[in-house]
Design an enzyme around this catalytic site. Structure first.
Site: not given
Ligand code: DHB
Length: 307
Positions: A43-44, A68-71, A123, A126, A160, A217
């Site tokens: 994971k970043s 929108s995980m937010g790292l 990355n 994001c 990325k 996806g």
């Protein structure tokens, strides 16, 4: 035989996980290590541990997902310390770095340059940190960052990228990349800042940023294919391309191969199906290629036929 090579690192197969789902904790990374994924991509990470954005921050969609995980991540030092155990799982280790400034990225890239990781994926794309622009859409900042990050050691660095939608952007980004020893690119990240609305509740379906999140996806497969294809035509063969976006079966993986991908990464399908997806897709790709008489990736790589 689906073996491939990214920046001098041999991979036993064309498929690996994408930085994103189920690759934050040691337990999750160990599962990837025990799967048919040809690498373990983390994971970043950021300078410090992050809880991430408020929930709900991920939702399955009929044709993919929005997130929108937010790292959320353990902080880079935790991954640095994990490198020996990750390497002991017997596959290539790819660390994803996502600092909030060039200084952050310099510190983190330097640290991993002095580790046993195989590849460093920086990355630049994001989309989910409130108030932070995607570096990949700021071409000057990409150039400044690459000048600083590509002189920190001998380990291969890749980046990325966000998806691009205009030929002028593909050309401008390729010109920047050619100025530096960037050894691979991974494209594409999610399409940032999309909105899914639930008409029944009359609300967005995820909470952060007023519902704006990265679209992933099937929805983004044509965009991923176009980005891989465009950069394959614009960059020298010495730069490998990892395709990402909507790969959920062997035929999707084959389409990315025709576009010119050297390897592919899987995010939403891995999130939905779990680590068994890597072996399933590998077998499907082998079977589809066998029907066509292809035995190695090179038989079809980049060989999209003009219509
Ligand atoms: C996150 C999402 C991304 O698309 C990315 O590239 C990095 C982090 C996230 O929200 O955690």
């Amino acid at each position: 035989d689906l073996s491939t090579n990214i920046a001098g690192v041999n991979l036993s197969s064309y498929l690996m996980n994408a930085s994103g789902p189920k690759c934050t904790t040691w337990e999750e990374l160990e599962v990837i290590g025990q799967s048919a994924s040809s690498a373990i991509v983390t994971k970043s990470c950021t300078m410090a541990f992050r809880e991430g954005n408020p929930e709900p921050r991920y939702s399955d969609l009929p044709l993919g997902s929005i997130q929108s995980m937010g790292l959320p991540n353990l902080g880079y030092k935790a991954y640095l310390e994990m490198v020996p155990q990750l390497k002991a799982l017997g596959k290539a280790v790819v660390v994803s770095i996502s600092g909030f400034s060039i200084e952050d990225n310099i510190e983190m890239v330097s640290a991993f340059q002095n580790s046993d990781v195989d590849l460093i994926e920086v990355n630049f794309s994001c989309p989910n940190i409130p108030g932070k622009a995607q570096v990949a859409y700021d071409f000057e900042q990409v150039e400044t960052a690459l000048a600083a990050l590509t002189v920190l050691g001998d380990k291969p660095i890749g980046i990325k990228l966000a998806p691009y939608f205009d030929m002028s952007h593909f050309i401008a980004m390729a010109e920047i990349l050619k100025k530096f020893p960037v050894k691979f690119i991974t494209c594409v990240n999610s399409i940032g800042n999309t909105l899914i609305i639930d008409p029944e509740t009359e609300s967005p379906i995820i909470k952060p940023k007023g519902g704006f999140g990265g679209l992933c996806g099937d929805y983004i497969k044509p965009i991923g294919l176009a980005n891989v294809r465009a950069f394959r035509e614009l960059l020298p063969e010495s730069v490998q391309i990892i395709g990402v976006g909507g790969i959920k079966n062997g035929v999707d993986a084959f389409e990315y191969l025709l576009a010119g991908a050297d390897a592919v990464q899987i995010a939403t399908c891995f999130e939905k199906e779990g680590a068994v997806c890597f072996e399933r897709i590998e077998n499907e790709l082998k079977a589809f290629m066998a029907q066509k008489g292809y035995t190695k990736l090179i038989d079809a790589k980049g060989k999209l036929k003009p219509l």
